[in-house]
Design a protein around this motif. Structure first.
Motif, PDB file in Angstrom:
ATOM      1  N   GLY A 181      -2.535  48.968  -5.626  1.00  0.00           N
ATOM      2  CA  GLY A 181      -1.629  47.973  -5.252  1.00  0.00           C
ATOM      3  C   GLY A 181      -2.592  46.573  -5.177  1.00  0.00           C
ATOM      4  N   ILE A 182      -3.483  46.676  -6.332  1.00  0.00           N
ATOM      5  CA  ILE A 182      -4.436  45.354  -6.599  1.00  0.00           C
ATOM      6  C   ILE A 182      -3.886  44.533  -7.890  1.00  0.00           C
ATOM      7  CG2 ILE A 182      -6.739  44.398  -6.843  1.00  0.00           C
ATOM      8  CD1 ILE A 182      -7.680  46.864  -5.566  1.00  0.00           C
ATOM      9  N   LYS A 183      -3.856  43.353  -7.243  1.00  0.00           N
ATOM     10  CA  LYS A 183      -3.235  42.317  -8.483  1.00  0.00           C
ATOM     11  C   LYS A 183      -4.188  42.227  -9.380  1.00  0.00           C
ATOM     12  CE  LYS A 183       0.030  39.705  -5.825  1.00  0.00           C
ATOM     13  NZ  LYS A 183       0.620  38.432  -5.019  1.00  0.00           N
ATOM     14  N   VAL A 184      -4.006  42.026 -10.979  1.00  0.00           N
ATOM     15  CA  VAL A 184      -4.894  42.153 -12.071  1.00  0.00           C
ATOM     16  C   VAL A 184      -4.703  40.765 -12.981  1.00  0.00           C
ATOM     17  CG1 VAL A 184      -5.543  44.488 -11.963  1.00  0.00           C
ATOM     18  CG2 VAL A 184      -3.522  43.910 -13.322  1.00  0.00           C
ATOM     19  N   THR A 185      -3.470  40.192 -12.585  1.00  0.00           N
ATOM     20  CA  THR A 185      -3.235  39.204 -13.508  1.00  0.00           C
ATOM     21  C   THR A 185      -4.427  37.999 -13.819  1.00  0.00           C
ATOM     22  OG1 THR A 185      -0.848  39.126 -12.689  1.00  0.00           O
ATOM     23  CG2 THR A 185      -1.496  37.484 -14.389  1.00  0.00           C
ATOM     24  N   GLY A 186      -4.644  37.965 -15.039  1.00  0.00           N
ATOM     25  CA  GLY A 186      -5.498  36.953 -15.394  1.00  0.00           C
ATOM     26  C   GLY A 186      -7.039  37.273 -15.285  1.00  0.00           C
ATOM     27  N   LEU A 187      -7.312  38.607 -14.864  1.00  0.00           N
ATOM     28  CA  LEU A 187      -9.147  38.844 -14.659  1.00  0.00           C
ATOM     29  C   LEU A 187      -9.284  39.620 -15.724  1.00  0.00           C
ATOM     30  CD1 LEU A 187      -8.226  40.790 -11.150  1.00  0.00           C
ATOM     31  CD2 LEU A 187      -9.219  38.406 -11.685  1.00  0.00           C
ATOM     32  N   LYS A 188     -10.784  39.028 -16.032  1.00  0.00           N
ATOM     33  CA  LYS A 188     -11.266  39.715 -17.373  1.00  0.00           C
ATOM     34  C   LYS A 188     -11.844  41.244 -16.976  1.00  0.00           C
ATOM     35  CE  LYS A 188     -12.376  35.147 -18.918  1.00  0.00           C
ATOM     36  NZ  LYS A 188     -13.468  34.290 -19.375  1.00  0.00           N
ATOM     37  N   LYS A 189     -12.432  41.703 -17.844  1.00  0.00           N
ATOM     38  CA  LYS A 189     -12.982  43.076 -17.864  1.00  0.00           C
ATOM     39  C   LYS A 189     -14.083  43.046 -16.598  1.00  0.00           C
ATOM     40  CE  LYS A 189     -14.622  47.328 -19.930  1.00  0.00           C
ATOM     41  NZ  LYS A 189     -14.887  48.003 -21.295  1.00  0.00           N
ATOM     42  N   ALA A 190     -15.052  42.080 -16.826  1.00  0.00           N
ATOM     43  CA  ALA A 190     -16.041  42.024 -15.857  1.00  0.00           C
ATOM     44  C   ALA A 190     -15.503  42.012 -14.496  1.00  0.00           C
ATOM     45  CB  ALA A 190     -17.056  40.999 -16.036  1.00  0.00           C
ATOM     46  N   GLU A 191     -14.583  41.253 -14.193  1.00  0.00           N
ATOM     47  CA  GLU A 191     -13.836  41.122 -12.738  1.00  0.00           C
ATOM     48  C   GLU A 191     -13.202  42.304 -12.474  1.00  0.00           C
ATOM     49  OE1 GLU A 191     -13.167  36.173 -13.234  1.00  0.00           O
ATOM     50  OE2 GLU A 191     -11.607  37.563 -14.003  1.00  0.00           O
ATOM     51  N   LEU A 192     -12.337  43.101 -13.443  1.00  0.00           N
ATOM     52  CA  LEU A 192     -11.611  44.334 -13.160  1.00  0.00           C
ATOM     53  C   LEU A 192     -12.869  45.303 -12.415  1.00  0.00           C
ATOM     54  CD1 LEU A 192      -9.195  44.320 -16.298  1.00  0.00           C
ATOM     55  CD2 LEU A 192      -8.768  43.821 -13.711  1.00  0.00           C
ATOM     56  N   VAL A 193     -14.039  45.419 -13.252  1.00  0.00           N
ATOM     57  CA  VAL A 193     -14.892  46.302 -12.929  1.00  0.00           C
ATOM     58  C   VAL A 193     -15.317  46.083 -11.465  1.00  0.00           C
ATOM     59  CG1 VAL A 193     -17.313  47.221 -13.453  1.00  0.00           C
ATOM     60  CG2 VAL A 193     -15.646  46.906 -15.117  1.00  0.00           C
ATOM     61  N   THR A 194     -15.603  44.966 -11.053  1.00  0.00           N
ATOM     62  CA  THR A 194     -16.381  44.607  -9.846  1.00  0.00           C
ATOM     63  C   THR A 194     -14.836  44.690  -8.738  1.00  0.00           C
ATOM     64  OG1 THR A 194     -17.374  42.589 -11.147  1.00  0.00           O
ATOM     65  CG2 THR A 194     -16.750  42.578  -8.458  1.00  0.00           C
ATOM     66  N   LYS A 195     -13.757  44.544  -9.061  1.00  0.00           N
ATOM     67  CA  LYS A 195     -12.653  45.048  -8.093  1.00  0.00           C
ATOM     68  C   LYS A 195     -12.756  46.673  -7.788  1.00  0.00           C
ATOM     69  CE  LYS A 195     -10.495  41.028  -7.481  1.00  0.00           C
ATOM     70  NZ  LYS A 195      -9.968  40.407  -6.006  1.00  0.00           N
ATOM     71  N   VAL A 196     -12.897  47.345  -8.869  1.00  0.00           N
ATOM     72  CA  VAL A 196     -13.041  48.920  -8.594  1.00  0.00           C
ATOM     73  C   VAL A 196     -13.939  49.120  -7.672  1.00  0.00           C
ATOM     74  CG1 VAL A 196     -13.455  50.997  -9.866  1.00  0.00           C
ATOM     75  CG2 VAL A 196     -11.906  49.205 -10.900  1.00  0.00           C
ATOM     76  N   TYR A 197     -15.140  48.631  -7.811  1.00  0.00           N
ATOM     77  CA  TYR A 197     -16.187  48.940  -7.082  1.00  0.00           C
ATOM     78  C   TYR A 197     -15.947  48.367  -5.648  1.00  0.00           C
ATOM     79  CZ  TYR A 197     -19.341  50.685 -10.682  1.00  0.00           C
ATOM     80  OH  TYR A 197     -19.889  51.546 -11.809  1.00  0.00           O
ATOM     81  N   GLU A 198     -15.715  47.132  -5.530  1.00  0.00           N
ATOM     82  CA  GLU A 198     -15.133  46.698  -3.992  1.00  0.00           C
ATOM     83  C   GLU A 198     -14.025  47.712  -3.505  1.00  0.00           C
ATOM     84  OE1 GLU A 198     -13.873  42.705  -4.858  1.00  0.00           O
ATOM     85  OE2 GLU A 198     -15.960  41.930  -4.928  1.00  0.00           O
ATOM     86  N   HIS A 199     -13.042  48.007  -4.403  1.00  0.00           N
ATOM     87  CA  HIS A 199     -12.139  48.693  -3.562  1.00  0.00           C
ATOM     88  C   HIS A 199     -12.620  50.196  -3.182  1.00  0.00           C
ATOM     89  CE1 HIS A 199      -8.279  51.034  -2.972  1.00  0.00           C
ATOM     90  NE2 HIS A 199      -8.628  51.887  -3.600  1.00  0.00           N
ATOM     91  N   LEU A 200     -13.436  50.659  -3.879  1.00  0.00           N
ATOM     92  CA  LEU A 200     -14.200  52.034  -3.312  1.00  0.00           C
ATOM     93  C   LEU A 200     -15.228  51.759  -2.473  1.00  0.00           C
ATOM     94  CD1 LEU A 200     -14.276  53.735  -7.038  1.00  0.00           C
ATOM     95  CD2 LEU A 200     -12.572  54.163  -5.246  1.00  0.00           C
ATOM     96  N   GLY A 201     -15.713  50.625  -2.267  1.00  0.00           N
ATOM     97  CA  GLY A 201     -16.793  50.388  -1.253  1.00  0.00           C
ATOM     98  C   GLY A 201     -18.165  50.761  -1.767  1.00  0.00           C
ATOM     99  N   MET A 202     -18.370  50.768  -2.989  1.00  0.00           N
ATOM    100  CA  MET A 202     -19.502  51.104  -3.729  1.00  0.00           C
ATOM    101  C   MET A 202     -20.398  49.920  -4.161  1.00  0.00           C
ATOM    102  SD  MET A 202     -18.566  54.705  -5.545  1.00  0.00           S
ATOM    103  CE  MET A 202     -17.691  56.158  -5.118  1.00  0.00           C
ATOM    104  N   ASP A 203     -21.950  50.082  -4.353  1.00  0.00           N
ATOM    105  CA  ASP A 203     -22.407  48.781  -4.987  1.00  0.00           C
ATOM    106  C   ASP A 203     -22.338  49.139  -6.357  1.00  0.00           C
ATOM    107  OD1 ASP A 203     -23.173  47.996  -2.393  1.00  0.00           O
ATOM    108  OD2 ASP A 203     -24.874  49.506  -2.428  1.00  0.00           O
ATOM    109  N   GLN A 204     -22.052  47.877  -7.103  1.00  0.00           N
ATOM    110  CA  GLN A 204     -22.095  47.850  -8.292  1.00  0.00           C
ATOM    111  C   GLN A 204     -23.432  47.795  -9.121  1.00  0.00           C
ATOM    112  OE1 GLN A 204     -19.669  44.445  -9.950  1.00  0.00           O
ATOM    113  NE2 GLN A 204     -20.048  45.143 -12.172  1.00  0.00           N
ATOM    114  N   PRO A 205     -23.751  48.833 -10.075  1.00  0.00           N
ATOM    115  CA  PRO A 205     -24.989  48.762 -10.743  1.00  0.00           C
ATOM    116  C   PRO A 205     -25.286  47.302 -11.409  1.00  0.00           C
ATOM    117  CG  PRO A 205     -23.670  50.881 -11.403  1.00  0.00           C
ATOM    118  CD  PRO A 205     -22.710  49.722 -10.503  1.00  0.00           C
ATOM    119  N   SER A 206     -26.405  46.880 -11.369  1.00  0.00           N
ATOM    120  CA  SER A 206     -26.835  45.705 -12.024  1.00  0.00           C
ATOM    121  C   SER A 206     -27.188  45.862 -13.406  1.00  0.00           C
ATOM    122  CB  SER A 206     -28.028  45.134 -11.230  1.00  0.00           C
ATOM    123  OG  SER A 206     -29.322  46.214 -11.370  1.00  0.00           O
TER     124      SER A 206
END
Length: 609
Positions: free
Chosen positions: A584-609
């Protein structure tokens, strides 16, 4: 100084393009045209032989400008009332001197052809039967002799529709035969291009031509007379292309048995001429020169100071230029017989480059014609081909060749279509052969083969190379011709290499669709536009019963496992979008880096640097 790298690619290119030293001298050609009254009588199509002759001369000049612009061409008329030549030969007019071709010569013929009845010609030059063929031939010979250029060949093309010009004068007939013998001794060739359905060469010209060419020559055979421009032009095309040998060599059969042959190139690629640089102030051609300098001292290097090298075992092996030349000197020039093979052993895939053609040459060894004819007849009868080692010239690399025999062939007009001789087929060495490992594919069934066979049979036609002009060359030369001759309109060029689809469709009828139906199954359209991802998405959206595809993450485990291992970045954009849309998350206009960040935010995990 650095050594010059060993690189004989240029030598190999020259060897393929020009296997022999270029022939010295130019070709001298004189159109000797009958200008008596019978040449101006019109036929049922309102064409006169004189007009047809001028058209042929004009076309030949245009062809020569393209193929050999350095050749010399002249036009001489006999049987005129006027006398216009430097030697005052009666009833002979030199219309054009023996010179290099230019636009003015062609324009002169074009202006003459614009006349309907040639009244201006008649008023200017007139007609006369009080001429002598011997005088006209003598003037042609003198014209060749006085040329300032070295001529490698001298030819006279004689146009006439009168089969017995000296029927009432035995003296003039004798003079003509004597002059013909003189021309043969000084290597001046005479070709007869006769016109008219009632022309009988045996009355006068057959003996004349045979006298020029020699008693034992087989080149004096005369075809049937021409009555149309196309016939005469085709015949003139064959006569104009001089059989100029590109080399004369010895053919060794073993045990000291040798005979002479001449080598010819039957096929050679024609290119658009290279552009020339001009001085913008004088408009003269600029000459270029190349000099080599020492990279350290800047001094000009002489050719004797340059070496070549070949790397072997990480070491540069140096050679002087004369040593490189000696390395290529493996055998003496000529053909050496190795043996015979059945002609069925020569395959199409053995082709390396265009073949050459050999013909006997008595000038090297007397009797070569008889021995050559015996070998040719034997090979044809037994269906075998001689296998030979062929070295075209000094310092040339020997080639393995097969000599494919060819018998003489004449058409209905007694014109030679194929000359007798051997085609020199260049064969590959063992190092030239490549083995391909091709996977087996599905084969056509009996129905598909029969449909394809029917299509091929319907579209068959007799292929003749001279019917297909190179469209690029034709456009180039027609544009040059239009500029040089001041044409009002640019000549139209027909590209004969473009298929005539309407004619092909009329020939095939329903066969083409039957063949397609037998080969292509379902809704496949040959040559159609392939379906895009957008087309596939629209088709998916139209089917509401099918569940939406989820990202292909089964190979990685679930998304929690992928994210815990820090592998979300390895997924594709489509997989990332599919997963986010499924939660249920909107993805229109998002780039790959932003999509990866959305996944980690949805799962509540810290994104590796």
């Amino acid at each position: 100084m650095d050594l010059k790298e060993w690189d004989d690619e240029k030598d190999r290119e020259n060897e393929d393009g020009e296997s022999y030293e270029p022939v010295g001298g130019r070709d001298g050609l004189i159109f000797l045209i009958d200008a008596t009254k019978p040449m101006f009588s019109k036929d049922e199509l309102a064409e006169c032989p004189f007009g047809i002759t001028l058209q042929c001369c004009k076309t030949t000049m245009l062809n020569k400008i393209v193929s050999s612009d350095r050749d010399l061409v002249g036009v001489i008329l006999f049987g005129t009332n006027e006398t216009r030549n430097a030697l005052k030969v009666p009833h002979v007019v030199v219309l054009q001197d023996l010179q290099e071709l230019n636009a003015e010569k062609i324009k002169q013929l074009l202006n003459m052809l614009k006349q309907q009845d040639f009244d201006d010609f008649t008023n200017k030059y007139g007609h006369s039967d009080d001429f002598a063929i011997s005088d006209a031939l003598w003037l042609c010979q003198s014209t060749f002799s006085s040329s300032q250029y070295k001529l490698s060949s001298k030819r006279i093309l004689l146009f006439t529709n009168t089969d017995h010009p000296h029927a009432e004068s035995q003296h003039k007939q004798h003079q003509a035969r004597s002059k013909a013998a003189d021309l043969g001794q000084v290597d001046v060739d005479v070709e007869l291009l006769h016109m008219g359905s009632n022309f009988d060469p045996s009355l006068f010209y057959k003996e004349l031509i045979q006298t020029v060419k020699g008693e034992y020559s087989d080149e004096w055979r005369l075809p049937t007379p021409s009555t149309r421009f196309e016939e005469l032009q085709a015949r003139l095309y064959r006569k104009d292309h001089k059989k100029r040998s590109i080399g004369r060599i010895l053919f060794s059969l073993g045990d000291g048995v040798k005979f002479g042959v001449s080598v010819y190139n039957l096929v050679r690629t024609t290119y658009v001429p290279r552009k020339a640089w001009l001085d913008r102030t004088t408009n003269e051609v600029v000459k270029t020169s190349t000099k080599k300098f020492d990279a350290k001292t800047g001094e000009i290097m002489l050719p004797t100071e340059l070496n070549k090298y070949q790397e072997f075992g990480f070491k540069k092996i140096t050679f002087r230029c004369d040593e490189v030349k000696n390395l290529r000197n493996l055998s003496e020039p000529g053909l050496k017989l190795l043996g015979f093979k059945p002609d069925s052993k020569i395959k199409v895939h053995h082709h390396l480059k265009p073949s050459s053609f050999i013909y006997p040459e008595d000038g090297l060894i007397q009797g070569s014609r008889k021995l050559f004819a015996a070998l040719l007849e034997c090979c044809v009868a037994r269906k075998v081909v001689p296998i030979c080692s062929f070295t075209p010239r000094t310092n040339a690399v020997p080639s393995l060749v097969a000599l494919l025999p060819q018998e003489e062939k004449l058409d209905d007009s007694n014109i030679q279509i194929l000359p007798p001789g051997f085609h020199v087929i260049y064969l590959p060495y063992a190092e030239d052969i490549r083995t391909l490992n091709i996977e087996s594919t599905s084969k056509a069934d009996g129905e598909q083969i029969s449909k394809a066979t029917a299509v091929v049979k319907k579209l068959r036609f007799p292929y003749m190379p001279y019917r297909f002009d190179n469209p690029k060359l034709q456009v180039h030369w027609r544009n040059i011709e239009a500029l040089a001759l001041d044409y009002d309109e640019q000549p139209e060029v027909t590209d004969v290499t473009v298929p005539d689809h309407n004619y092909m469709a009329s020939k095939l009828g329903s066969l083409a669709q039957e063949f397609l139906d037998s080969v292509y199954i379902g809704d496949y359209v040959p040559g159609g536009k392939p379906r895009t991802s957008g087309d596939r998405k629209r088709m998916t959206d139209m089917d509401n019963n099918k569940p939406k595809k989820v990202a292909k993450i089964a190979d990685f485990g679930d998304m929690n496992d992928i994210a815990s291992r820090g592998k979300v970045e390895t997924l594709t954009v489509a997989e990332l979008k599919a997963y986010l849309q499924s939660v249920g998350i909107k993805v229109t206009g998002l780039k790959k880096a932003e999509l990866v960040t959305k996944v980690y935010e949805h799962l509540g995990m810290d994104q590796p640097s």
